[in-house]
Design an enzyme around this catalytic site. Structure first.
Site, PDB file in Angstrom:
ATOM      1  N   GLY A 160      -6.462 -12.003 -10.057  1.00  0.00           N
ATOM      2  CA  GLY A 160      -5.436 -11.171  -9.207  1.00  0.00           C
ATOM      3  C   GLY A 160      -6.348 -10.587  -8.013  1.00  0.00           C
ATOM      4  N   GLY A 172      -6.180  -9.739  -4.908  1.00  0.00           N
ATOM      5  CA  GLY A 172      -5.345  -9.382  -3.639  1.00  0.00           C
ATOM      6  C   GLY A 172      -5.951  -8.085  -3.420  1.00  0.00           C
ATOM      7  NE  ARG A 210     -14.519  -9.748   7.065  1.00  0.00           N
ATOM      8  CZ  ARG A 210     -14.352 -11.193   6.901  1.00  0.00           C
ATOM      9  NH1 ARG A 210     -15.459 -11.862   6.830  1.00  0.00           N
ATOM     10  NH2 ARG A 210     -13.347 -11.893   6.861  1.00  0.00           N
ATOM     11  CE  LYS A 270       1.366   4.719  -8.493  1.00  0.00           C
ATOM     12  NZ  LYS A 270       0.414   3.813  -8.203  1.00  0.00           N
ATOM     13  CG  ASN A 274       6.373   6.213   1.255  1.00  0.00           C
ATOM     14  OD1 ASN A 274       6.824   5.148   1.224  1.00  0.00           O
ATOM     15  ND2 ASN A 274       5.205   6.292   0.738  1.00  0.00           N
ATOM     16  CB  SER A 317       3.917  -1.302  -2.669  1.00  0.00           C
ATOM     17  OG  SER A 317       4.610  -0.738  -3.667  1.00  0.00           O
ATOM     18  CD  GLU A 338       4.445  -4.808  -8.252  1.00  0.00           C
ATOM     19  OE1 GLU A 338       4.435  -3.645  -7.708  1.00  0.00           O
ATOM     20  OE2 GLU A 338       3.654  -5.046  -9.209  1.00  0.00           O
TER      21      GLU A 338
HETATM   22  N1  LIG Z   1      -2.359  -2.360  -3.329  1.00  0.00           N
HETATM   23  C1  LIG Z   1      -2.338  -1.052  -3.808  1.00  0.00           C
HETATM   24  O1  LIG Z   1      -2.617  -0.042  -3.106  1.00  0.00           O
HETATM   25  C2  LIG Z   1      -1.815  -0.626  -5.175  1.00  0.00           C
HETATM   26  C3  LIG Z   1      -1.407  -1.583  -6.120  1.00  0.00           C
HETATM   27  N2  LIG Z   1      -0.826  -1.277  -7.190  1.00  0.00           N
HETATM   28  C4  LIG Z   1      -0.478  -2.056  -8.220  1.00  0.00           C
HETATM   29  O2  LIG Z   1      -1.510  -3.050  -8.446  1.00  0.00           O
HETATM   30  C5  LIG Z   1      -0.948  -4.420  -8.570  1.00  0.00           C
HETATM   31  C6  LIG Z   1      -1.465  -5.399  -7.481  1.00  0.00           C
HETATM   32  O3  LIG Z   1      -1.071  -4.990  -6.331  1.00  0.00           O
HETATM   33  P1  LIG Z   1      -1.715  -5.826  -4.976  1.00  0.00           P
HETATM   34  O4  LIG Z   1      -3.146  -6.025  -4.994  1.00  0.00           O
HETATM   35  O5  LIG Z   1      -1.100  -4.826  -4.008  1.00  0.00           O
HETATM   36  O6  LIG Z   1      -1.080  -7.025  -5.111  1.00  0.00           O
HETATM   37  P2  LIG Z   1      -1.405  -8.510  -4.197  1.00  0.00           P
HETATM   38  O7  LIG Z   1      -0.112  -9.107  -3.906  1.00  0.00           O
HETATM   39  O8  LIG Z   1      -2.026  -7.844  -3.067  1.00  0.00           O
HETATM   40  O9  LIG Z   1      -2.376  -9.122  -5.031  1.00  0.00           O
HETATM   41  C7  LIG Z   1      -2.043  -9.885  -6.107  1.00  0.00           C
HETATM   42  C8  LIG Z   1      -2.769 -11.094  -6.167  1.00  0.00           C
HETATM   43  O10 LIG Z   1      -2.573 -11.660  -7.638  1.00  0.00           O
HETATM   44  C9  LIG Z   1      -2.901 -13.073  -7.392  1.00  0.00           C
HETATM   45  N3  LIG Z   1      -2.263 -13.706  -8.498  1.00  0.00           N
HETATM   46  C10 LIG Z   1      -1.106 -13.970  -8.674  1.00  0.00           C
HETATM   47  N4  LIG Z   1      -0.755 -14.770  -9.921  1.00  0.00           N
HETATM   48  C11 LIG Z   1      -2.026 -15.225 -10.094  1.00  0.00           C
HETATM   49  C12 LIG Z   1      -2.605 -16.285 -11.218  1.00  0.00           C
HETATM   50  N5  LIG Z   1      -1.938 -16.809 -12.174  1.00  0.00           N
HETATM   51  N6  LIG Z   1      -3.925 -16.449 -11.097  1.00  0.00           N
HETATM   52  C13 LIG Z   1      -4.803 -15.870 -10.111  1.00  0.00           C
HETATM   53  N7  LIG Z   1      -4.249 -15.037  -9.311  1.00  0.00           N
HETATM   54  C14 LIG Z   1      -2.896 -14.636  -9.518  1.00  0.00           C
HETATM   55  C15 LIG Z   1      -2.186 -13.197  -6.127  1.00  0.00           C
HETATM   56  O11 LIG Z   1      -2.388 -14.612  -5.366  1.00  0.00           O
HETATM   57  P3  LIG Z   1      -1.587 -15.433  -4.331  1.00  0.00           P
HETATM   58  O12 LIG Z   1      -2.272 -14.517  -3.144  1.00  0.00           O
HETATM   59  O13 LIG Z   1      -2.333 -16.693  -4.409  1.00  0.00           O
HETATM   60  O14 LIG Z   1      -0.405 -15.315  -4.537  1.00  0.00           O
HETATM   61  C16 LIG Z   1      -2.698 -12.189  -5.412  1.00  0.00           C
HETATM   62  O15 LIG Z   1      -3.960 -12.496  -4.762  1.00  0.00           O
HETATM   63  C17 LIG Z   1       0.666  -4.183  -8.575  1.00  0.00           C
HETATM   64  O16 LIG Z   1       1.193  -4.054  -9.437  1.00  0.00           O
HETATM   65  C18 LIG Z   1       0.579  -3.248  -7.616  1.00  0.00           C
HETATM   66  O17 LIG Z   1       1.988  -2.156  -7.554  1.00  0.00           O
HETATM   67  C19 LIG Z   1      -0.757   0.116  -7.569  1.00  0.00           C
HETATM   68  C20 LIG Z   1      -1.739   1.019  -6.905  1.00  0.00           C
HETATM   69  C21 LIG Z   1      -2.038   0.626  -5.365  1.00  0.00           C
HETATM   70  C1  LIG Z   2       3.223   6.221  -4.465  1.00  0.00           C
HETATM   71  C2  LIG Z   2       3.778   5.116  -3.404  1.00  0.00           C
HETATM   72  C3  LIG Z   2       5.324   5.196  -3.242  1.00  0.00           C
HETATM   73  C4  LIG Z   2       2.950   5.533  -2.058  1.00  0.00           C
HETATM   74  O1  LIG Z   2       3.435   4.602  -0.969  1.00  0.00           O
HETATM   75  C5  LIG Z   2       3.488   4.029  -4.107  1.00  0.00           C
HETATM   76  O2  LIG Z   2       3.021   3.985  -5.220  1.00  0.00           O
HETATM   77  C6  LIG Z   2       4.146   2.573  -3.558  1.00  0.00           C
HETATM   78  O3  LIG Z   2       4.042   2.366  -2.337  1.00  0.00           O
HETATM   79  O4  LIG Z   2       4.285   1.572  -4.561  1.00  0.00           O
END
Ligand SMILES: NC(=O)C1=CN([C@@H]2O[C@H](COP(=O)(O)OP(=O)(O)OC[C@H]3O[C@@H](n4cnc5c(N)ncnc54)[C@H](OP(=O)(O)O)[C@@H]3O)[C@@H](O)[C@H]2O)C=CC1
Ligand SMILES: CC(C)(CO)C(=O)C(=O)O
Length: 300
Positions: free
Chosen positions: A10, A12, A45, A181, A199, A251, A263
């Site tokens: 994942g 991302g 990067r 959370k 927010n 998010s 989500e």
């Molecule tokens: N970003 C943040 O600041 C924060 C995120 N979170 C939590 O973390 C989790 C991830 O968030 P976030 O990083 O923002 O999400 P993103 O959508 O940026 O990243 C998720 C990644 O998972 C990949 N993916 C999904 N299914 C597969 C698979 N079967 N095989 C390989 N790769 C896969 C996606 O690929 P593709 O691009 O190809 O779809 C994507 O690159 C969420 O639950 C979010 O709520 C929690 C706190 C902070």
């Molecule tokens: C705490 C908060 C609400 C910060 O934006 C968050 O976790 C989200 O955006 O999913």
């Protein structure tokens, strides 16, 4: 003993933040992309403060992982977590440890169930990351990742994350942190989508403020019935987070604007599931769930 080899499943926003930070500290990191992705080196990067760091990370499809993985950090969205880990499970070396980092509830237990015999930990992170483009991740908010065991041995993930400059705290009861959370995400995130606001807007828009209180009262009743006690009610806790992150686009609103699946099941759906299990009515959360489900972007 061979040096730990850490896969990011994942890759991302959060996955690239963790992967790039670990690699920058000299640890061996491998990115697992979707099936069929041909093995390659990716230039990633990492932007933090005014600094920009470039790293070259090996990557391959989840269907062709390296044979020597010792650790996996699962950073997909909640609804992708169990399907993704099921794709990897047959090729995962015995004993490899997994850390799952989703918001919401439900995905963590589904991941553990898909990995019998593997140590599985869950994390709850307040780090903030977003992607400027597919290979550039911005570390937008410095936070802390709390980690606790879900299944099998208690793996010391902080030994990996600490040297990478990622704040880390082992906790004995990760579910309590996840639920804390969850109640904030269940109040704040859907309201930012419904009112199309940052927010802080949830505190200023009269309809949103009122909904915060009624959603909070329902969440308090549900979580108390499920055995969770917090000093502060969900509405007050969420208002404090909304003030502290007033300029953030949540998010869920980011996902909605980008046409990505929300989500919703892991967040509002988790409150509904707990309410049904403990006999607590949740009409406000149900209304929000139905409304957001009805929006075109959901489920795409
Ligand atoms: N970003 C943040 O600041 C924060 C995120 N979170 C939590 O973390 C989790 C991830 O968030 P976030 O990083 O923002 O999400 P993103 O959508 O940026 O990243 C998720 C990644 O998972 C990949 N993916 C999904 N299914 C597969 C698979 N079967 N095989 C390989 N790769 C896969 C996606 O690929 P593709 O691009 O190809 O779809 C994507 O690159 C969420 O639950 C979010 O709520 C929690 C706190 C902070
Ligand atoms: C705490 C908060 C609400 C910060 O934006 C968050 O976790 C989200 O955006 O999913």
């Amino acid at each position: 003993m061979a040096a730990p080899r850490i896969a990011i499943l994942g890759a991302g926003s959060l996955g690239l933040l963790f992967g790039a930070s670990l690699a920058a500290s000299g640890q061996s990191v491998h990115l697992l992309r979707r099936p069929g992705h041909r093995p390659t080196e990716e230039r990633i990067r990492l932007e933090r403060g005014g600094e920009r760091r470039e790293l070259s990370l090996p990557a391959s499809g989840i269907d062709s992982p390296p044979p020597d993985l010792s650790h996996v950090i699962l950073c997909t969205k909640a609804h992708d977590a169990a399907p993704a880990i099921r794709q990897l499970a047959p090729a995962l070396p015995p004993g490899a440890a997994v850390l799952t980092l989703q918001n919401g509830l439900g995905s963590q237990d589904a991941v553990a169930a898909a990995l019998p015999g593997h140590p599985v930990s869950a994390g709850c992170t307040t780090e903030g990351a977003w992607r400027r483009d597919a290979r550039t991740v911005v570390h937008a908010g410095i936070g802390v990742t709390r980690i606790g065991p879900l299944q099998g041995d208690d793996v010391d993930w902080c030994q990996r994350l600490g040297p990478a400059g990622l704040g880390c705290e082992p906790v004995p009861d990760i579910r309590r942190w996840l639920v804390d959370k969850l109640r904030v995400n269940a109040l704040l995130n859907p309201l930012t989508v419904l009112h199309d606001c940052r927010n802080g807007g949830v505190l200023e828009i009269p309809g949103a403020r009122a909904a915060l209180e009624s959603l909070g009262a329902e969440a308090d009743a549900v979580l108390a019935a499920a055995g969770y006690r917090f000093a502060e009610g969900a509405a007050a806790r969420t208002a404090a987070v909304a003030r502290a992150t007033a300029d953030n686009v949540s998010s869920m609103l980011q996902d909605y604007r980008a046409g990505r699946r929300l989500e919703l099941d892991a967040i509002t759906g988790a409150i509904l599931t707990l309410g049904a299990r403990h006999g607590i009515a949740t009409p406000e959360h149900q209304r929000i769930y139905d409304t957001l489900r009805g929006l075109a972007a959901v489920g795409r």
